[in-house]
Design a protein around this motif. Structure first.
Motif, mmCIF file in Angstrom:
data_model
loop_
_atom_site.group_PDB
_atom_site.id
_atom_site.type_symbol
_atom_site.label_atom_id
_atom_site.label_comp_id
_atom_site.label_asym_id
_atom_site.label_seq_id
_atom_site.Cartn_x
_atom_site.Cartn_y
_atom_site.Cartn_z
ATOM 1 N N PRO A 1 46.996 98.090 20.244
ATOM 2 C CA PRO A 1 47.343 96.811 19.636
ATOM 3 C C PRO A 1 47.897 96.965 18.211
ATOM 4 O O PRO A 1 47.465 97.818 17.451
ATOM 5 C CB PRO A 1 46.025 96.042 19.595
ATOM 6 N N THR A 2 48.850 96.108 17.900
ATOM 7 C CA THR A 2 49.381 96.032 16.548
ATOM 8 C C THR A 2 48.293 95.460 15.648
ATOM 9 O O THR A 2 47.608 94.508 16.041
ATOM 10 C CB THR A 2 50.618 95.110 16.533
ATOM 11 N N PRO A 3 48.116 96.012 14.441
ATOM 12 C CA PRO A 3 47.073 95.493 13.547
ATOM 13 C C PRO A 3 47.260 94.003 13.230
ATOM 14 O O PRO A 3 48.356 93.565 12.878
ATOM 15 C CB PRO A 3 47.229 96.339 12.284
ATOM 16 N N LEU B 1 52.295 89.592 14.805
ATOM 17 C CA LEU B 1 51.905 88.952 16.056
ATOM 18 C C LEU B 1 52.867 89.387 17.150
ATOM 19 O O LEU B 1 54.064 89.110 17.076
ATOM 20 C CB LEU B 1 51.948 87.428 15.913
ATOM 21 N N ASP B 2 52.341 90.086 18.147
ATOM 22 C CA ASP B 2 53.164 90.509 19.271
ATOM 23 C C ASP B 2 52.320 90.521 20.538
ATOM 24 O O ASP B 2 51.150 90.152 20.513
ATOM 25 C CB ASP B 2 53.838 91.856 19.000
ATOM 26 N N MET B 3 52.923 90.948 21.635
ATOM 27 C CA MET B 3 52.212 90.850 22.911
ATOM 28 C C MET B 3 50.931 91.679 22.959
ATOM 29 O O MET B 3 50.053 91.394 23.766
ATOM 30 C CB MET B 3 53.127 91.216 24.073
ATOM 31 N N SER B 4 50.774 92.638 22.069
ATOM 32 C CA SER B 4 49.559 93.456 22.094
ATOM 33 C C SER B 4 48.336 92.725 21.530
ATOM 34 O O SER B 4 47.211 93.110 21.804
ATOM 35 C CB SER B 4 49.771 94.766 21.326
ATOM 36 N N ASN B 5 48.560 91.680 20.744
ATOM 37 C CA ASN B 5 47.430 90.969 20.145
ATOM 38 C C ASN B 5 47.512 89.455 20.314
ATOM 39 O O ASN B 5 46.723 88.723 19.731
ATOM 40 C CB ASN B 5 47.284 91.339 18.660
ATOM 41 N N SER C 1 45.862 83.551 20.313
ATOM 42 C CA SER C 1 45.763 82.326 21.090
ATOM 43 C C SER C 1 44.318 81.833 21.160
ATOM 44 O O SER C 1 44.050 80.632 21.005
ATOM 45 C CB SER C 1 46.308 82.566 22.504
ATOM 46 N N GLU C 2 43.396 82.739 21.369
ATOM 47 C CA GLU C 2 41.977 82.385 21.424
ATOM 48 C C GLU C 2 41.501 81.823 20.083
ATOM 49 O O GLU C 2 40.771 80.832 20.039
ATOM 50 C CB GLU C 2 41.155 83.617 21.797
ATOM 51 N N TYR D 1 56.201 89.466 11.021
ATOM 52 C CA TYR D 1 56.874 89.508 12.320
ATOM 53 C C TYR D 1 56.040 88.744 13.341
ATOM 54 O O TYR D 1 54.814 88.863 13.374
ATOM 55 C CB TYR D 1 57.034 90.963 12.792
ATOM 56 N N LEU D 2 56.723 87.966 14.167
ATOM 57 C CA LEU D 2 56.085 87.371 15.330
ATOM 58 C C LEU D 2 57.076 87.372 16.469
ATOM 59 O O LEU D 2 58.282 87.262 16.252
ATOM 60 C CB LEU D 2 55.521 85.979 15.046
ATOM 61 N N ASP D 3 56.568 87.527 17.677
ATOM 62 C CA ASP D 3 57.458 87.557 18.827
ATOM 63 C C ASP D 3 57.390 86.227 19.578
ATOM 64 O O ASP D 3 56.711 85.283 19.153
ATOM 65 C CB ASP D 3 57.173 88.764 19.722
ATOM 66 N N SER D 4 58.093 86.167 20.698
ATOM 67 C CA SER D 4 58.165 84.915 21.455
ATOM 68 C C SER D 4 56.798 84.479 21.988
ATOM 69 O O SER D 4 56.545 83.281 22.139
ATOM 70 C CB SER D 4 59.156 85.051 22.609
ATOM 71 N N GLY D 5 55.904 85.431 22.237
ATOM 72 C CA GLY D 5 54.560 85.063 22.678
ATOM 73 C C GLY D 5 53.829 84.244 21.633
ATOM 74 O O GLY D 5 53.159 83.262 21.949
ATOM 75 N N ALA D 6 53.958 84.640 20.369
ATOM 76 C CA ALA D 6 53.331 83.892 19.279
ATOM 77 C C ALA D 6 53.966 82.515 19.132
ATOM 78 O O ALA D 6 53.267 81.518 18.914
ATOM 79 C CB ALA D 6 53.446 84.673 17.980
#
Length: 101
Positions: free
Chosen positions: A2-4, A25-29, A34-35, A57-62
């Motif tokens: 996971p990304t820190p 924030l990326d798919m690894s965390n 979300s929780e 940085y944040l990806d589309s999941g975030a």
């Protein structure tokens, strides 16, 4: 691996909640993010402030998580994130404020 990412929930002086994220924030965390948002939203009846001022940085999941809770959150963001949040349309459905300004 996971990304820190560090997540911390606090109360502001007015009693409202703030969720602070530090890292990326990326798919690894994204599940932990979300929780954390889900647990903090609605706990006091006020909009949750999600502080992303220390997120570079944040990806589309975030972004999807933020859309899921758009009616219950306000965002304080690192200015580097503003273009992607604007293009995604998130700035049209929730309050997004740049940090430091």
């Amino acid at each position: 691996m996971p990304t820190p990412l560090s997540l911390h929930t606090d109360r502001q002086e007015d009693g409202s909640s703030v969720l602070t994220a530090v890292g990326e924030l990326d798919m690894s965390n994204i599940a932990a993010f979300s929780e954390a948002v889900g647990a903090a939203v609605g706990s006091d009846g006020q909009a949750l402030l999600v502080d992303l001022s220390a997120v570079d940085y944040l990806d589309s999941g975030a972004i999807n998580v933020l859309f899921d809770y758009a009616e219950s959150i306000e965002l304080l963001v690192n200015p580097v994130l503003l273009p992607v949040l604007t293009v995604s349309g998130l700035t049209r459905v929730t309050i997004v404020k740049p940090a430091g300004g």
